[in-house]
Design a protein around this motif. Structure first.
Motif, PDB file in Angstrom:
ATOM      1  N   UNK B  86       1.455  -1.210   0.007  1.00  0.00           N
ATOM      2  CA  UNK B  86      -0.376   0.191  -0.329  1.00  0.00           C
ATOM      3  C   UNK B  86       1.171   1.292  -0.437  1.00  0.00           C
ATOM      4  N   UNK B  89       2.905   4.093  -5.149  1.00  0.00           N
ATOM      5  CA  UNK B  89       2.816   4.230  -6.547  1.00  0.00           C
ATOM      6  C   UNK B  89       2.112   3.201  -5.727  1.00  0.00           C
ATOM      7  N   UNK B  91      -0.354   2.535  -5.060  1.00  0.00           N
ATOM      8  CA  UNK B  91      -2.214   3.125  -4.457  1.00  0.00           C
ATOM      9  C   UNK B  91      -2.484   4.292  -5.493  1.00  0.00           C
ATOM     10  N   UNK B  92      -1.266   5.261  -5.891  1.00  0.00           N
ATOM     11  CA  UNK B  92      -1.594   5.764  -7.412  1.00  0.00           C
ATOM     12  C   UNK B  92      -2.171   5.278  -7.817  1.00  0.00           C
ATOM     13  N   UNK B  93      -1.500   3.671  -8.195  1.00  0.00           N
ATOM     14  CA  UNK B  93      -1.730   2.711  -9.636  1.00  0.00           C
ATOM     15  C   UNK B  93      -2.987   1.816  -9.319  1.00  0.00           C
ATOM     16  N   UNK B  97      -8.452  -1.316  -5.190  1.00  0.00           N
ATOM     17  CA  UNK B  97      -9.417  -1.505  -5.935  1.00  0.00           C
ATOM     18  C   UNK B  97      -8.689  -3.058  -5.725  1.00  0.00           C
ATOM     19  N   UNK B 130       8.225  -0.796  -6.945  1.00  0.00           N
ATOM     20  CA  UNK B 130       6.994   0.699  -7.323  1.00  0.00           C
ATOM     21  C   UNK B 130       7.117   0.678  -9.645  1.00  0.00           C
ATOM     22  N   UNK B 131       8.024   0.133 -10.076  1.00  0.00           N
ATOM     23  CA  UNK B 131       8.179  -0.077 -10.567  1.00  0.00           C
ATOM     24  C   UNK B 131       7.052  -1.463 -11.330  1.00  0.00           C
ATOM     25  N   UNK B 145       1.965  -5.611 -11.864  1.00  0.00           N
ATOM     26  CA  UNK B 145       0.763  -4.713 -12.264  1.00  0.00           C
ATOM     27  C   UNK B 145      -0.169  -5.641 -12.362  1.00  0.00           C
TER      28      UNK B 145
END
Lengths: 489, 165
Positions: B86, B89, B91-93, B97, B130-131, B145
């Motif tokens: 969480x 990075x 969170x923003x992505x 959900x 984060x990537x 991803x």
């Protein structure tokens, strides 16, 4: 690393170029030569002066001049002093310390030994997160190899100087990045900060003078010793010298670690190195400094990045997390996200941080649910300032920053939530309202079948309707509609 | 919530050995707790009592340290510990959900372990990947991803291993 043109690698100079589990690789790239030269010159004050003149400042976030810190520790006399490396990288979205420890552990060990010689310490401790098992493994290998060839341990390079390094493990507490909390944690207790002074340089680990520096700060040291302070201070801006490693993440095309000279602009970072925003959306803000920092908007895109400019702009350098956000991100939710983090990570020792942050979070929650009032916004501002002024340590003193900076830069967005009961980015669930455009809807019934709660009603081949009372705002209907008839209002 | 159990003599001896390997030094409490949790998988109240006796510190102090750090747990984790990052990075992505979907699929809330001991759900603060955002870990395996639609397949893969040892 994408787009190398704008980047200069100092702290990351060896990462990816050497085998971190082979000390020979490090030595082949001038490893331990800086330590040899410092020990050979046998003039600690001179070496401290080199660091002072280089203008290097603490890379963990505070930006305190490193050379000065060393000097203070060197002047405090005691039978035992300690060098501590702060590797408790806890900022969500920052992982430069991990990369250095995993890719170039010897650079940190060498710097700690140099630091030890300069301040008269014979013991070094690395406080590292238990969540970084690979970094721990590589550090242990590196320490062993360095001791074998006598660049660490007793009687280093036959100079009579002893320096031994041990690891101490963190256990998942963000506040332990704060120096005094870190020291209490290393002593085996709860990681709660204490009032400064006394500073660690006066009374630190086991009440002995202790110099605490961050991983990235240490990684710069050998390069400065070898190439000279003139070289280092020629890079960067007037008050911030050298480079900074940033973890570029969020809605940019190229994500990852970058090392750039101080003074580069956000525009260069985001559009040249980061290659722009994902899906060509509009840039909205960039968050720097993690939970202690703020959000910078378009008007700061051409501001040179350094410690002082970021503070003047209402954010801070922090440890170097850089999260890019686009038009779909709701800034009130972002502020709430960070407060949620702080509430969980607050150690609970002082009331302003323990209670103030909780109340701030609740206010933000109320606003994102569409129940906020104008008084709440005033309350939010006041409470942020009070918490900032009265909290005990850096965590609480900076935790309201995400709120204050989003209020400053995105006031209209707060107003939209409170007055119009709308979330302009369409992210706040409670404020979302899915509607079907009767012109576009052909009555195919796909949405009605996709709806998990049966909120969509309508006859076949006639436009459907969503009952707002039943709708749980999951968005399943919108994903399934082939005619773009459903939108968020 | 903690689990009240009777620890065996073997476990007691093992904990005593761990304490001894750190010279029963109170300053080494965190290292002792790390090693004990490595061995037991969690830190039950009884284990904390033994550690307190060995290091000659009050059990309350041991508990104070255990409860302070998020790495230490008093509840046994599932055979497949599921953790969601969480960090900002993620969170923003869209990590939120993914978390909703995980809760739905596992029928667990954050911090809980399923009754059959197969799954536990935890949220982490930035694993430094984060990537690959958004990221979920099952044990040491990293799933990057992720989209909410991928969650069911991922979970089912492990549910199929229920019988396997």
């Amino acid at each position: 690393m994408a787009n190398n043109k704008k980047q200069i690698r100092i702290a990351l100079r060896n990462c990816g170029f050497i085998n971190p589990e082979n000390i020979g690789d490090y030595i082949a790239r001038s490893g331990y030569a800086a330590l040899a030269s410092v020990l050979g010159a046998n003039n600690p004050q001179n070496s401290i002066d080199v660091i002072k003149k280089s203008g290097l400042r603490g890379r963990g976030g505070g930006g305190f001049p490193t050379g000065l810190k060393w000097e203070i520790a060197s002047k405090n006399h005691a039978d035992q002093k300690y060098v501590v490396c702060n590797a408790d990288e806890g900022d969500p979205g920052a992982f430069m310390d991990r990369s250095i420890l995993e890719g170039d552990p010897h650079s940190v060990l060498e710097a700690m030994a140099i630091n030890g010689f300069c301040i008269g310490a014979t013991k070094g401790l690395i406080y590292i997160r238990a969540e970084y098992p690979l970094a721990i493994e590589r550090l242990l290998i590196a320490i062993n190899q360095a001791e074998e060839i006598s660049v660490l341990g007793n009687n280093i390079m036959n100079t009579g100087f002893d320096f031994n390094i041990e690891l101490r493990y963190g256990a998942g507490a963000f506040v332990c990045g704060e120096e005094t909390a870190l020291i209490h944690s290393m002593e085996g207790g709860r990681g709660e900060p204490t009032f400064k002074p006394p500073f660690p340089a006066q009374e630190g680990y086991l009440k002995k003078p202790t110099n605490v520096n961050n991983v990235e700060t240490f990684a710069n040291i050998p390069a400065i010793i070898l190439k000279g302070w003139e070289w280092f201070s020629s890079i960067g801006t007037e008050k911030s010298k050298g480079t900074k490693v940033f973890a570029l993440a969020g809605k940019v095309n190229n994500v990852g670690l970058i090392e750039v000279p101080m003074g580069i602009t956000l525009r260069e970072v985001i559009y040249e190195i980061g290659n722009g925003i994902v899906n060509d959306k509009n840039f909205k803000a960039v968050q720097t400094g993690g939970p202690s920092g703020g959000c910078l908007t378009e008007k700061f895109l051409d501001t040179p990045i350094d410690y002082d400019n970021l503070i003047a702009a209402g954010s801070m350098m922090g440890s170097g997390g850089m999260i890019v956000m686009d038009e779909d991100d709701c800034m009130v939710s972002v502020a709430k996200f960070y407060l949620d983090f702080t509430v969980e990570e607050s150690c609970g020792k002082c009331a302003p941080c323990r209670i103030g942050n909780k109340r701030l979070f609740e206010l933000l929650e109320k606003i994102t649910e569409g129940k906020g009032t104008m008084e709440d916004l005033d309350h939010l501002k006041n409470l942020s300032k009070v918490t900032k002024d009265t909290a005990l340590c850096g965590l609480g003193q900076t935790s309201p920053n995400p709120v204050l900076s989003t209020i400053d830069n995105f006031w209209n967005e707060y107003l939209a939530h409170v007055v119009d009961k709308k979330c302009p980015a369409g992210q706040c669930k409670a404020l979302k309202c899915y509607i079907i455009d009767t012109e576009q809807c052909i009555g195919c019934t796909v949405c009605a079948r996709a709806c998990p709660v049966g909120a969509i009603k309508g006859e076949k081949k006639t436009p459907h309707e969503i009952s707002q009372e039943i709708c749980i705002k999951c968005g399943a209907c919108m994903e399934k509609c082939k005619f773009n008839a459903i939108s968020i209002k | 919530m903690s689990v009240k159990i009777q620890i065996s003599q073997k476990t007691r001896t093992k904990i005593e050995e761990i304490c001894k390997s750190f010279n029963n030094e109170p300053g080494e409490l965190i290292n002792v707790l790390h090693k004990t949790q490595d061995y037991l998988g969690y830190l039950p109240a009884e284990a904390q009592e033994v550690i307190g006796q060995e290091l000659k510190i009050p059990t309350a102090k041991v508990y104070g340290v255990v409860s302070f750090y998020s790495f230490f747990t008093m509840i046994p984790k599932g055979r497949f510990p599921v953790s969601i990052c969480m960090g900002t990075a993620c969170y923003v992505r869209g990590a939120e959900r993914i978390l909703d979907e995980l809760k739905h699929q596992l029928e667990l809330n954050v911090g809980e372990t399923s009754a059959d001991g197969l799954f536990s759900l935890a949220s982490l603060r930035c694993v430094g990947a984060c990537g690959l955002a958004p990221v979920v870990l099952v044990g040491d395996k990293v799933y990057g991803r992720l989209a909410p639609d991928d969650v069911k397949n991922m979970v089912d893969e492990y549910k199929d291993m229920r019988g396997a040892v």
